[in-house]
Design an enzyme around this catalytic site. Structure first.
Site, PDB file in Angstrom:
ATOM      1  N   TYR A   1       3.362  10.072   0.277  1.00 51.35           N
ATOM      2  CA  TYR A   1       4.053   9.187   0.998  1.00 51.35           C
ATOM      3  C   TYR A   1       5.697   9.581   0.406  1.00 51.35           C
ATOM      4  O   TYR A   1       6.677   9.453   0.971  1.00 51.35           O
ATOM      5  CB  TYR A   1       4.129   7.888   1.296  1.00 51.35           C
ATOM      6  CG  TYR A   1       2.680   7.287   1.684  1.00 51.35           C
ATOM      7  CD1 TYR A   1       1.859   8.107   2.651  1.00 51.35           C
ATOM      8  CD2 TYR A   1       2.338   5.969   1.483  1.00 51.35           C
ATOM      9  CE1 TYR A   1       0.683   7.721   2.908  1.00 51.35           C
ATOM     10  CE2 TYR A   1       1.125   5.757   1.956  1.00 51.35           C
ATOM     11  CZ  TYR A   1       0.501   6.519   2.658  1.00 51.35           C
ATOM     12  OH  TYR A   1      -0.896   6.025   3.062  1.00 51.35           O
TER      13      TYR A   1
ATOM     14  N   ASP B   1       0.926  -1.149  -0.009  1.00 47.91           N
ATOM     15  CA  ASP B   1      -0.159   0.166   0.049  1.00 47.91           C
ATOM     16  C   ASP B   1       0.882   1.230  -0.107  1.00 47.91           C
ATOM     17  O   ASP B   1       1.521   1.599   1.121  1.00 47.91           O
ATOM     18  CB  ASP B   1      -0.885  -0.036   1.250  1.00 47.91           C
ATOM     19  CG  ASP B   1      -1.605   1.230   1.185  1.00 47.91           C
ATOM     20  OD1 ASP B   1      -2.887   1.155   0.698  1.00 47.91           O
ATOM     21  OD2 ASP B   1      -1.562   2.047   1.859  1.00 47.91           O
TER      22      ASP B   1
ATOM     23  N   ARG C   1      -0.517   3.422  19.844  1.00 49.78           N
ATOM     24  CA  ARG C   1      -0.692   4.832  19.931  1.00 49.78           C
ATOM     25  C   ARG C   1      -1.512   5.262  21.101  1.00 49.78           C
ATOM     26  O   ARG C   1      -1.702   6.101  21.646  1.00 49.78           O
ATOM     27  CB  ARG C   1      -1.320   5.530  18.694  1.00 49.78           C
ATOM     28  CG  ARG C   1      -0.792   5.156  17.540  1.00 49.78           C
ATOM     29  CD  ARG C   1      -1.209   5.860  16.273  1.00 49.78           C
ATOM     30  NE  ARG C   1      -0.414   5.379  15.121  1.00 49.78           N
ATOM     31  CZ  ARG C   1      -0.754   4.168  14.436  1.00 49.78           C
ATOM     32  NH1 ARG C   1      -1.720   3.461  14.755  1.00 49.78           N
ATOM     33  NH2 ARG C   1      -0.054   3.773  13.490  1.00 49.78           N
TER      34      ARG C   1
ATOM     35  N   ARG D   1       8.036  -9.706  13.706  1.00 46.37           N
ATOM     36  CA  ARG D   1       6.833  -9.254  13.975  1.00 46.37           C
ATOM     37  C   ARG D   1       6.048  -9.598  12.581  1.00 46.37           C
ATOM     38  O   ARG D   1       4.629  -9.864  12.827  1.00 46.37           O
ATOM     39  CB  ARG D   1       6.822  -7.536  14.321  1.00 46.37           C
ATOM     40  CG  ARG D   1       5.551  -7.211  15.025  1.00 46.37           C
ATOM     41  CD  ARG D   1       5.693  -5.716  15.585  1.00 46.37           C
ATOM     42  NE  ARG D   1       6.323  -5.636  16.629  1.00 46.37           N
ATOM     43  CZ  ARG D   1       7.001  -4.467  17.116  1.00 46.37           C
ATOM     44  NH1 ARG D   1       7.121  -3.526  16.533  1.00 46.37           N
ATOM     45  NH2 ARG D   1       7.372  -4.467  18.490  1.00 46.37           N
TER      46      ARG D   1
ATOM     47  N   SER E   1       9.065  -2.656  10.511  1.00 43.72           N
ATOM     48  CA  SER E   1      10.248  -2.690  10.235  1.00 43.72           C
ATOM     49  C   SER E   1      11.028  -4.025  10.886  1.00 43.72           C
ATOM     50  O   SER E   1      12.093  -4.461  10.684  1.00 43.72           O
ATOM     51  CB  SER E   1      11.243  -1.459  10.682  1.00 43.72           C
ATOM     52  OG  SER E   1      10.819  -1.422  12.201  1.00 43.72           O
TER      53      SER E   1
ATOM     54  N   SER F   1     -10.512   6.707  -0.145  1.00 44.40           N
ATOM     55  CA  SER F   1      -9.962   6.614   1.184  1.00 44.40           C
ATOM     56  C   SER F   1     -10.321   7.530   2.124  1.00 44.40           C
ATOM     57  O   SER F   1     -10.576   8.933   1.737  1.00 44.40           O
ATOM     58  CB  SER F   1      -8.390   6.525   1.242  1.00 44.40           C
ATOM     59  OG  SER F   1      -7.784   6.528   2.447  1.00 44.40           O
TER      60      SER F   1
ATOM     61  N   THR G   1      -1.214  -2.931   7.572  1.00 42.44           N
ATOM     62  CA  THR G   1      -0.266  -2.775   8.618  1.00 42.44           C
ATOM     63  C   THR G   1       1.188  -2.498   8.162  1.00 42.44           C
ATOM     64  O   THR G   1       1.404  -2.333   6.901  1.00 42.44           O
ATOM     65  CB  THR G   1      -0.158  -3.792   9.669  1.00 42.44           C
ATOM     66  OG1 THR G   1       0.534  -3.389  10.853  1.00 42.44           O
ATOM     67  CG2 THR G   1       0.348  -4.836   9.081  1.00 42.44           C
ATOM     68  N   THR G   2       1.998  -2.213   9.070  1.00 42.15           N
ATOM     69  CA  THR G   2       3.499  -2.020   8.616  1.00 42.15           C
ATOM     70  C   THR G   2       4.415  -2.316   9.748  1.00 42.15           C
ATOM     71  O   THR G   2       3.948  -2.496  10.800  1.00 42.15           O
ATOM     72  CB  THR G   2       3.515  -0.448   8.006  1.00 42.15           C
ATOM     73  OG1 THR G   2       4.859  -0.599   7.312  1.00 42.15           O
ATOM     74  CG2 THR G   2       4.088   0.411   9.380  1.00 42.15           C
TER      75      THR G   2
END
Ligand SMILES: NC(=O)c1ccc[n+]([C@@H]2O[C@H](COP(=O)([O-])OP(=O)(O)OC[C@H]3O[C@@H](n4cnc5c(N)ncnc54)[C@H](OP(=O)(O)O)[C@@H]3O)[C@@H](O)[C@H]2O)c1
EC number: 1.1.1.307
Length: 297
Positions: A64, A59, A209, A254, A250, A153, A247-248
């Protein structure tokens, strides 16, 4: 590192195209502030890791400022194009959608995207005709073959109603912030009724968050029950409502763990339990400049 050999299942969009149920986003954590900054190798590596782990739904968005990174990663992974599902979105260049899609495709190094989204309805400032006109431009992008599916969106009911009044092709997807602390009243039911798929960004908000909120207990106890992490319970809460989480991470472990969402299912009572407790609290992570603090729409 333990790896799961799980392929991500698809959902069928209203236009008949298939979309992998979970997506990997290059916004938020990977966004660039300066378009002309050198390519961010960490972003490229992040996407490559996601694909290596099994993600196929990627996505992106023009805003971005990292479509070149996404494109470089897609080139590097060397996976047949038809096995990837690539999304991008238009916002900065909304005035000229035909030019915007061409520029995005050039940066991505692709002939087409799988899904092209109007990133937000707020450019129109409530002007129904402006939304309808831009949707007609999106339909032309779909007709040209530069996007297999088109969608929106951050659209709420009035924005969708405006578009549906004149649409020849209905939006396949609406990508919205969606998690237990922002369920948007009956917006999900409205989408089901209109046969529009919902994808959820910021799905992990309660543990990332807005930690310390009321769903912590139920999410943790379900994570124990199913022997997964709390994040996977939140992703599953989306999937069990036919919502596609984006989601994302690094973190390779995970990302790999996220695929455990396809090894269990929440019961309808568990989904409802999270929803009910989540609804006692409100938290919006994105577009806060557009909404009043208590606005749950
Ligand atoms: N359409 C829109 O307006 C819009 C707006 C926002 C986002 N999006 C899209 O949605 C994608 C995902 O959004 P999101 O980043 O908000 O998704 P998210 O899934 O809610 O959050 C992902 C973030 O949570 C962190 N995380 C995961 N588990 C954690 C844990 N146990 N403890 C601490 N941190 C943890 C990850 O960091 P690690 O790297 O440490 O794992 C990652 O940065 C974006 O990349 C973008 O593509 C769209």
């Amino acid at each position: 590192m333990a790896k799961l050999d799980i392929s991500i299942p698809d959902l069928t969009l209203p236009d008949g195209n298939k979309i992998p149920i979970i997506g990997y986003g290059v916004g938020t954590a990977w966004s660039k502030t300066d378009e002309n900054a050198p390519k961010d190798q960490k972003c490229i590596d992040g996407v490559k890791t996601a694909v290596k782990v099994g993600f196929r739904h990627l996505d992106g968005a023009e805003v971005y400022k990292n479509e070149e990174e996404l494109g470089a990663a897609i080139k590097d992974v060397n996976i047949p194009r038809e096995q990837l599902f690539v999304t991008t979105k238009v916002m900065t260049n909304i005035d000229d959608i035909p030019a915007a899609i061409d520029l995005s495709l050039k940066k991505l190094g692709l002939d087409y995207v799988d899904l092209y989204l109007i990133h937000s309805p707020f450019f129109a400032d409530g002007d129904k005709k402006a939304l309808q006109q831009k949707w007609a431009d999106m339909e032309k992008v779909a007709a040209s073959g530069k996007a297999k599916s088109i969608g929106v969106s951050n659209f709420l009911k009035p924005h969708l109603e405006a578009v549906l009044e004149t649409a020849k092709v209905r939006p396949a997807v609406n990508q919205i912030e969606f998690h237990p602390y922002l369920q948007h009243g009956d917006l999900l039911a409205y989408h089901k009724n209109k046969d529009i798929r919902v994808s959820a960004y910021a799905p992990l908000t309660p543990i990332v968050r807005a930690k310390g909120g009321p769903v912590d207990g139920i999410v943790e106890s379900l994570a124990k029950k199913y022997a997964v992490n709390p994040g996977e319970v939140l992703l599953r809460w989306c999937i069990d409502q036919d919502v596609l989480p984006i989601t994302t991470s690094s973190n390779e472990q995970r990302l790999s763990d996220y695929l455990r969402v396809f090894t269990f299912k929440l019961t309808p009572k568990e989904v409802e339990g999270i929803s009910e407790i989540g609804n006692t609290h409100h938290y919006r992570a994105f577009w806060t400049h557009v909404f009043d603090a208590e606005d749950r729409s």
